[in-house]
Design a protein around this motif. Structure first.
Motif, PDB file in Angstrom:
ATOM      1  N   LEU A 153      35.481 -55.620 -25.791  1.00 14.00           N
ATOM      2  CA  LEU A 153      36.740 -56.013 -25.158  1.00 14.00           C
ATOM      3  C   LEU A 153      37.375 -54.852 -24.379  1.00 14.00           C
ATOM      4  N   PHE A 154      37.911 -55.179 -23.204  1.00 15.96           N
ATOM      5  CA  PHE A 154      38.602 -54.236 -22.333  1.00 15.96           C
ATOM      6  C   PHE A 154      39.854 -53.701 -23.016  1.00 15.96           C
ATOM      7  N   ARG A 155      40.108 -52.384 -22.851  1.00 17.12           N
ATOM      8  CA  ARG A 155      41.326 -51.783 -23.388  1.00 17.12           C
ATOM      9  C   ARG A 155      42.220 -51.227 -22.283  1.00 17.12           C
ATOM     10  N   ASN A 156      41.717 -50.289 -21.510  1.00 15.05           N
ATOM     11  CA  ASN A 156      42.537 -49.609 -20.508  1.00 15.05           C
ATOM     12  C   ASN A 156      41.691 -49.128 -19.345  1.00 15.05           C
ATOM     13  N   VAL A 157      42.392 -48.664 -18.306  1.00 18.46           N
ATOM     14  CA  VAL A 157      41.754 -47.922 -17.226  1.00 18.46           C
ATOM     15  C   VAL A 157      42.146 -46.464 -17.449  1.00 18.46           C
ATOM     16  N   LEU A 158      41.131 -45.630 -17.645  1.00 24.36           N
ATOM     17  CA  LEU A 158      41.378 -44.234 -18.008  1.00 24.36           C
ATOM     18  C   LEU A 158      40.669 -43.275 -17.059  1.00 24.36           C
ATOM     19  N   CYS A 159      41.103 -42.012 -17.106  1.00 26.19           N
ATOM     20  CA  CYS A 159      40.348 -40.960 -16.425  1.00 26.19           C
ATOM     21  C   CYS A 159      39.118 -40.657 -17.281  1.00 26.19           C
ATOM     22  N   GLY A 160      38.174 -39.949 -16.723  1.00 24.18           N
ATOM     23  CA  GLY A 160      36.953 -39.640 -17.441  1.00 24.18           C
ATOM     24  C   GLY A 160      37.187 -38.849 -18.713  1.00 24.18           C
ATOM     25  N   SER A 161      38.111 -37.894 -18.661  1.00 27.08           N
ATOM     26  CA  SER A 161      38.386 -37.064 -19.836  1.00 27.08           C
ATOM     27  C   SER A 161      38.928 -37.887 -20.994  1.00 27.08           C
ATOM     28  N   CYS A 162      39.886 -38.749 -20.712  1.00 22.08           N
ATOM     29  CA  CYS A 162      40.464 -39.593 -21.772  1.00 22.08           C
ATOM     30  C   CYS A 162      39.436 -40.612 -22.283  1.00 22.08           C
ATOM     31  N   ASN A 163      38.605 -41.107 -21.399  1.00 22.13           N
ATOM     32  CA  ASN A 163      37.594 -42.082 -21.802  1.00 22.13           C
ATOM     33  C   ASN A 163      36.599 -41.467 -22.788  1.00 22.13           C
ATOM     34  N   ILE A 164      36.183 -40.240 -22.528  1.00 25.34           N
ATOM     35  CA  ILE A 164      35.248 -39.562 -23.438  1.00 25.34           C
ATOM     36  C   ILE A 164      35.902 -39.323 -24.799  1.00 25.34           C
ATOM     37  N   LEU A 165      37.171 -38.904 -24.785  1.00 27.46           N
ATOM     38  CA  LEU A 165      37.873 -38.612 -26.046  1.00 27.46           C
ATOM     39  C   LEU A 165      38.119 -39.861 -26.862  1.00 27.46           C
ATOM     40  N   ARG A 166      38.251 -41.008 -26.214  1.00 27.64           N
ATOM     41  CA  ARG A 166      38.610 -42.244 -26.913  1.00 27.64           C
ATOM     42  C   ARG A 166      37.443 -42.867 -27.660  1.00 27.64           C
ATOM     43  N   LYS A 167      36.220 -42.579 -27.263  1.00 28.15           N
ATOM     44  CA  LYS A 167      35.050 -43.212 -27.898  1.00 28.15           C
ATOM     45  C   LYS A 167      35.049 -42.885 -29.344  1.00 28.15           C
TER      46      LYS A 167
END
Length: 108
Positions: A94-108
């Motif tokens: 499921l879709f959560r947000n549109v993020l920058c690459g840095s935040c996307n890596i940290l969120r995994k």
């Protein structure tokens, strides 16, 4: 002269011409707004993103100019840092947000 060989040669040339026209039209289509949208959504589906309305997610994705988490200004394209990333739950898809690459890596 063998008529069957001439017919076969013409048929092969015609088929090759049709393949070339089809390939070129596909390339042109992928550059149109609709083509870009459909190609992006197809990529998301391959990556396991699940939605009832991909069109709404796409509209949000292309109209998001700042990271939903850190407010970093986003640019189009692929990559890390300030490029747009579609954040999603890797277990549910499921879709959560549109993020920058840095935040996307940290969120995994």
């Amino acid at each position: 002269i063998n008529i069957n060989l001439i017919y076969f040669d013409i048929k092969i040339k015609y088929i090759n011409l049709l393949k070339m026209v089809y390939t070129n039209s596909q390339k042109l289509y992928k550059k149109t707004p609709t083509g870009k949208k459909n190609n992006t959504i197809a990529d998301w589906k391959i990556k396991g993103i699940i939605s009832d309305n991909y069109s709404n997610i796409y509209d949000r994705y292309i109209n998001t100019f700042f990271c939903d988490n850190c407010e970093q200004e986003l640019i189009g394209g692929r990559g890390l840092s300030n490029h747009r990333h579609l954040d999603h739950n890797h277990e549910t898809g499921l879709f959560r947000n549109v993020l920058c690459g840095s935040c996307n890596i940290l969120r995994k």
